[in-house]
Design a protein around this motif. Structure first.
Motif, PDB file in Angstrom:
ATOM      1  N   LEU A   1       5.843  -7.664  -2.173  1.00 29.58           N
ATOM      2  CA  LEU A   1       5.633  -6.366  -1.540  1.00 29.58           C
ATOM      3  C   LEU A   1       6.815  -6.029  -0.631  1.00 29.58           C
ATOM      4  CD1 LEU A   1       3.985  -3.882  -0.625  1.00 29.58           C
ATOM      5  CD2 LEU A   1       2.843  -5.381   1.033  1.00 29.58           C
ATOM      6  N   LEU A   2       7.247  -6.997   0.163  1.00 34.29           N
ATOM      7  CA  LEU A   2       8.354  -6.758   1.078  1.00 34.29           C
ATOM      8  C   LEU A   2       9.650  -6.459   0.313  1.00 34.29           C
ATOM      9  CD1 LEU A   2       8.643  -6.744   4.154  1.00 34.29           C
ATOM     10  CD2 LEU A   2       9.513  -9.078   4.018  1.00 34.29           C
ATOM     11  N   THR A   3       9.854  -7.168  -0.798  1.00 31.58           N
ATOM     12  CA  THR A   3      11.043  -6.916  -1.623  1.00 31.58           C
ATOM     13  C   THR A   3      11.024  -5.511  -2.204  1.00 31.58           C
ATOM     14  OG1 THR A   3      11.205  -9.261  -2.204  1.00 31.58           O
ATOM     15  CG2 THR A   3      12.341  -7.698  -3.632  1.00 31.58           C
ATOM     16  N   ASP A   4       9.864  -5.085  -2.711  1.00 31.11           N
ATOM     17  CA  ASP A   4       9.762  -3.741  -3.282  1.00 31.11           C
ATOM     18  C   ASP A   4       9.969  -2.664  -2.212  1.00 31.11           C
ATOM     19  OD1 ASP A   4       9.296  -4.810  -5.749  1.00 31.11           O
ATOM     20  OD2 ASP A   4       7.118  -4.665  -5.643  1.00 31.11           O
ATOM     21  N   ILE A   5       9.454  -2.915  -0.996  1.00 33.66           N
ATOM     22  CA  ILE A   5       9.672  -1.965   0.092  1.00 33.66           C
ATOM     23  C   ILE A   5      11.148  -1.897   0.452  1.00 33.66           C
ATOM     24  CG2 ILE A   5       9.209  -1.513   2.533  1.00 33.66           C
ATOM     25  CD1 ILE A   5       6.430  -2.658   2.141  1.00 33.66           C
ATOM     26  N   GLU A   6      11.796  -3.055   0.477  1.00 30.62           N
ATOM     27  CA  GLU A   6      13.229  -3.093   0.789  1.00 30.62           C
ATOM     28  C   GLU A   6      14.039  -2.317  -0.252  1.00 30.62           C
ATOM     29  OE1 GLU A   6      16.777  -6.392   1.662  1.00 30.62           O
ATOM     30  OE2 GLU A   6      14.715  -7.041   1.262  1.00 30.62           O
TER      31      GLU A   6
ATOM     32  N   SER B   1       5.744   4.808  -5.083  1.00 29.13           N
ATOM     33  CA  SER B   1       4.345   4.919  -4.693  1.00 29.13           C
ATOM     34  C   SER B   1       3.475   4.039  -5.581  1.00 29.13           C
ATOM     35  CB  SER B   1       3.887   6.368  -4.775  1.00 29.13           C
ATOM     36  OG  SER B   1       2.509   6.471  -4.536  1.00 29.13           O
ATOM     37  N   HIS B   2       3.746   4.054  -6.890  1.00 29.43           N
ATOM     38  CA  HIS B   2       2.966   3.250  -7.819  1.00 29.43           C
ATOM     39  C   HIS B   2       3.213   1.758  -7.611  1.00 29.43           C
ATOM     40  CE1 HIS B   2       1.109   1.903 -11.540  1.00 29.43           C
ATOM     41  NE2 HIS B   2       2.222   1.245 -11.815  1.00 29.43           N
ATOM     42  N   VAL B   3       4.455   1.370  -7.512  1.00 35.12           N
ATOM     43  CA  VAL B   3       4.798  -0.052  -7.395  1.00 35.12           C
ATOM     44  C   VAL B   3       4.256  -0.646  -6.099  1.00 35.12           C
ATOM     45  CG1 VAL B   3       6.712  -1.675  -7.134  1.00 35.12           C
ATOM     46  CG2 VAL B   3       6.831   0.131  -8.860  1.00 35.12           C
ATOM     47  N   ILE B   4       4.536   0.023  -4.966  1.00 33.67           N
ATOM     48  CA  ILE B   4       4.120  -0.507  -3.669  1.00 33.67           C
ATOM     49  C   ILE B   4       2.605  -0.461  -3.522  1.00 33.67           C
ATOM     50  CG2 ILE B   4       4.271  -0.130  -1.178  1.00 33.67           C
ATOM     51  CD1 ILE B   4       7.135   0.851  -1.635  1.00 33.67           C
ATOM     52  N   HIS B   5       1.998   0.604  -4.025  1.00 29.53           N
ATOM     53  CA  HIS B   5       0.537   0.728  -3.983  1.00 29.53           C
ATOM     54  C   HIS B   5      -0.110  -0.418  -4.752  1.00 29.53           C
ATOM     55  CE1 HIS B   5      -3.352   2.565  -3.728  1.00 29.53           C
ATOM     56  NE2 HIS B   5      -2.868   3.675  -3.191  1.00 29.53           N
ATOM     57  N   LYS B   6       0.437  -0.745  -5.900  1.00 29.10           N
ATOM     58  CA  LYS B   6      -0.114  -1.821  -6.724  1.00 29.10           C
ATOM     59  C   LYS B   6       0.009  -3.166  -5.996  1.00 29.10           C
ATOM     60  CE  LYS B   6       0.341  -3.963 -11.302  1.00 29.10           C
ATOM     61  NZ  LYS B   6       1.104  -3.945 -12.575  1.00 29.10           N
ATOM     62  N   ASP B   7       1.162  -3.409  -5.387  1.00 24.97           N
ATOM     63  CA  ASP B   7       1.361  -4.654  -4.636  1.00 24.97           C
ATOM     64  C   ASP B   7       0.342  -4.783  -3.507  1.00 24.97           C
ATOM     65  OD1 ASP B   7       3.525  -5.220  -6.232  1.00 24.97           O
ATOM     66  OD2 ASP B   7       5.022  -4.570  -4.781  1.00 24.97           O
ATOM     67  N   LEU B   8       0.231  -3.718  -2.706  1.00 19.54           N
ATOM     68  CA  LEU B   8      -0.633  -3.763  -1.528  1.00 19.54           C
ATOM     69  C   LEU B   8      -2.104  -3.832  -1.910  1.00 19.54           C
ATOM     70  CD1 LEU B   8      -0.684  -3.707   1.523  1.00 19.54           C
ATOM     71  CD2 LEU B   8      -0.724  -1.204   1.439  1.00 19.54           C
TER      72      LEU B   8
ATOM     73  N   LYS C   1      -7.226  -6.632  -1.720  1.00 17.17           N
ATOM     74  CA  LYS C   1      -8.410  -7.042  -2.485  1.00 17.17           C
ATOM     75  C   LYS C   1      -8.653  -8.538  -2.354  1.00 17.17           C
ATOM     76  CE  LYS C   1     -10.467  -6.844  -7.107  1.00 17.17           C
ATOM     77  NZ  LYS C   1     -10.267  -6.428  -8.523  1.00 17.17           N
ATOM     78  N   ASP C   2      -7.588  -9.340  -2.419  1.00 21.09           N
ATOM     79  CA  ASP C   2      -7.735 -10.793  -2.272  1.00 21.09           C
ATOM     80  C   ASP C   2      -8.258 -11.157  -0.883  1.00 21.09           C
ATOM     81  OD1 ASP C   2      -6.882 -11.227  -4.833  1.00 21.09           O
ATOM     82  OD2 ASP C   2      -4.840 -11.817  -4.297  1.00 21.09           O
ATOM     83  N   ILE C   3      -7.722 -10.523   0.157  1.00 20.37           N
ATOM     84  CA  ILE C   3      -8.161 -10.808   1.521  1.00 20.37           C
ATOM     85  C   ILE C   3      -9.620 -10.399   1.698  1.00 20.37           C
ATOM     86  CG2 ILE C   3      -7.819 -10.235   3.954  1.00 20.37           C
ATOM     87  CD1 ILE C   3      -4.856  -9.930   3.382  1.00 20.37           C
ATOM     88  N   ARG C   4      -9.978  -9.248   1.140  1.00 19.83           N
ATOM     89  CA  ARG C   4     -11.363  -8.778   1.236  1.00 19.83           C
ATOM     90  C   ARG C   4     -12.319  -9.753   0.550  1.00 19.83           C
ATOM     91  NH1 ARG C   4     -14.978  -5.499  -1.668  1.00 19.83           N
ATOM     92  NH2 ARG C   4     -16.204  -4.074  -0.351  1.00 19.83           N
ATOM     93  N   THR C   5     -11.928 -10.246  -0.623  1.00 17.42           N
ATOM     94  CA  THR C   5     -12.760 -11.206  -1.351  1.00 17.42           C
ATOM     95  C   THR C   5     -12.922 -12.494  -0.556  1.00 17.42           C
ATOM     96  OG1 THR C   5     -12.020 -10.302  -3.478  1.00 17.42           O
ATOM     97  CG2 THR C   5     -12.990 -12.513  -3.492  1.00 17.42           C
ATOM     98  N   ALA C   6     -11.844 -12.929   0.095  1.00 19.78           N
ATOM     99  CA  ALA C   6     -11.889 -14.172   0.869  1.00 19.78           C
ATOM    100  C   ALA C   6     -12.841 -14.067   2.052  1.00 19.78           C
ATOM    101  CB  ALA C   6     -10.488 -14.524   1.356  1.00 19.78           C
TER     102      ALA C   6
END
Length: 288
Positions: free
Chosen positions: A116-121, A174-181, A186-191
């Motif tokens: 995510l950080l790489t895509d934002i950069e 928007s698509h790439v970063i949205h998908k990453d985030l 979702k993983d954090i919410r599941t945890a």
């Protein structure tokens, strides 16, 4: 996920989750008595001896400050701010209590955060913009060539495809970063689904739309004053039989419900008129 763990909770988590030990096993390995260890983890326990605190901290490999709730860092001592490369604004924000630092840590420590950080950069530094523009130009030149050569209808499938295949930088990022985030959140919410500090998702704990509508209907049709109808609705939500409550409890509940504008709105939405007729002293409501 926002609650700060007590010393008792930290000791129990370290024993059960980190070490997978029973109290008897912990007593054998630390030399502390089982009864004392059980007391240290009980909710009503108030004190722990310095010797026991040091022994448990050494056994679990954590700092005594962590066991006492003075820090959230299990292992590392307070880090030098300069070594973290944080500016003053970031240090102030992290220290302010305005954000959930625990959630921020989970976000940053997620395995996909670096992507995510790489895509934002890439987005911020406009690294891929030139390649996207090049691709768009190739597609547009091809489309113009087809139009010039074949003069297709304006709704031609192929020329329309070449046009739609061109994408702006904003849409791409928007698509790439949205998908990453999305994946990380979702993983954090599941945890945290079993976390006792998050919302209860048990379907038995929440009413359906149909059940709420039925409660409102019953409250509207209940023979009594407006305040009694409010109190009746509260009891319906709590699965309490209002009619079986002692009179003093009914009156107390009516007085409390009178303070809430939500109760009035909820009942009036189900009624046919703007308000219920006031009941004068000595007279009973006429049944419909």
């Amino acid at each position: 996920m926002y609650a700060k763990l007590t010393t008792q909770e930290r000791l129990k988590d370290l024993r059960v989750i980190d070490k997978h030990l029973t109290l008897e096993q912990l007593a054998e390995q630390t030399g502390l008595s089982r009864s004392a260890l059980g007391n240290y983890e009980s909710n009503d326990f108030k004190d722990i001896s310095p010797y026991a605190l040091a022994t448990l901290a050494q056994f679990y490999g954590v700092t005594t400050d962590y066991l006492l709730g003075l820090t959230e860092n299990k292992h590392a001592p307070n880090a030098d701010i300069q070594s973290l490369h944080l500016n003053d604004d970031m240090v102030e924000l992290l220290s302010s209590g305005r954000i959930n630092n625990r959630l921020l840590c989970e976000l940053v420590l997620h395995p996909d955060f670096l992507q995510l950080l790489t895509d934002i950069e890439i987005c911020v530094d406009r690294i891929a913009d030139m390649r996207i523009n090049d691709l768009n130009q190739v597609l547009e030149l091809t489309r113009q060539s087809v139009i010039e050569k074949y003069s297709p209808d304006e709704n031609d499938l192929h020329t329309r495809t070449l046009q739609l295949a061109q994408i702006s930088e904003d849409i791409f990022y928007s698509h790439v970063i949205h998908k990453d985030l999305d994946a990380i959140v979702k993983d954090i919410r599941t945890a945290h689904q079993q976390d006792h500090t998050t919302a209860d998702t048990d379907t038995q704990a929440s009413a359906t739309v149909e059940e709420v509508q039925e409660m409102l209907d019953k409250a509207t049709q209940y023979q009594g004053t407006l305040n009694q109808k409010r109190a009746y609705l509260i009891c319906e939500m709590l699965h309490v039989d209002y009619d079986k409550l002692p009179q003093d409890e009914q009156e107390a509940l009516s007085r409390i419900s009178r303070k809430s504008p939500l109760m009035t709105s909820a009942i009036r939405q189900r009624g046919k008129s703007a308000s219920f007729p006031k009941q004068s002293s000595g007279k009973k409501n006429r049944k419909k």
